[in-house]
Design a protein around this motif. Structure first.
Motif, PDB file in Angstrom:
ATOM      1  N   ARG A  12       0.684  -1.383  -0.284  1.00  0.00           N
ATOM      2  CA  ARG A  12       0.013  -0.215   0.006  1.00  0.00           C
ATOM      3  C   ARG A  12       1.118   1.214  -0.154  1.00  0.00           C
ATOM      4  O   ARG A  12       1.984   1.336   0.305  1.00  0.00           O
ATOM      5  N   HIS A  46       1.913   5.318   1.685  1.00  0.00           N
ATOM      6  CA  HIS A  46       1.753   5.512   2.791  1.00  0.00           C
ATOM      7  C   HIS A  46       2.252   7.159   2.522  1.00  0.00           C
ATOM      8  O   HIS A  46       3.820   7.314   1.616  1.00  0.00           O
ATOM      9  N   ASP A  82       5.603   0.863   2.709  1.00  0.00           N
ATOM     10  CA  ASP A  82       5.214   0.870   4.372  1.00  0.00           C
ATOM     11  C   ASP A  82       6.826   0.848   5.310  1.00  0.00           C
ATOM     12  O   ASP A  82       7.480   1.004   5.916  1.00  0.00           O
ATOM     13  N   SER A 130       8.481   3.306   4.916  1.00  0.00           N
ATOM     14  CA  SER A 130       7.847   4.799   5.626  1.00  0.00           C
ATOM     15  C   SER A 130       7.131   4.829   6.939  1.00  0.00           C
ATOM     16  O   SER A 130       6.161   4.796   7.858  1.00  0.00           O
ATOM     17  N   SER A 131       8.167   3.336   7.915  1.00  0.00           N
ATOM     18  CA  SER A 131       7.295   2.684   8.684  1.00  0.00           C
ATOM     19  C   SER A 131       7.817   3.523  10.111  1.00  0.00           C
ATOM     20  O   SER A 131       7.536   2.915  11.432  1.00  0.00           O
ATOM     21  N   ARG A 176       2.849   9.411  10.543  1.00  0.00           N
ATOM     22  CA  ARG A 176       3.677   8.084   9.881  1.00  0.00           C
ATOM     23  C   ARG A 176       4.483   9.877   8.745  1.00  0.00           C
ATOM     24  O   ARG A 176       4.669  10.514   8.398  1.00  0.00           O
TER      25      ARG A 176
END
Length: 80
Positions: free
Chosen positions: A32, A34, A45, A48-49, A66
């Protein structure tokens, strides 16, 4: 850039991005998109966790947001 002048980067529209800005992995139902709340770019993810409290000038309060790995590193080093 000082904390007083720090603002949200240009928000990249979801439909303008087909792959992660950092690792170039293609997005799908399983991978997905983000948005980084600091720079506005789109990441997977893995890239950008992290979360961080952004400067007050972003107007997002004290709730961690985030952020991409690059922005997280800058924020940790004291840059806004």
């Amino acid at each position: 850039q000082s904390e007083a002048s720090a603002t949200l980067g240009v928000w990249i529209p979801d439909d303008a991005v087909r792959q992660c800005t950092r690792c170039q992995a293609g997005f799908s139902l399983m991978r997905r998109k983000h948005h980084c709340r600091r720079c506005g770019h789109v990441f997977c993810d893995k890239c950008s966790s992290n979360t961080a409290v952004l400067p007050a000038s972003f107007g997002l309060g004290q709730t961690p947001q985030r952020v991409c790995n690059g922005c997280f590193t800058l924020l940790q080093s004291g840059e806004t």
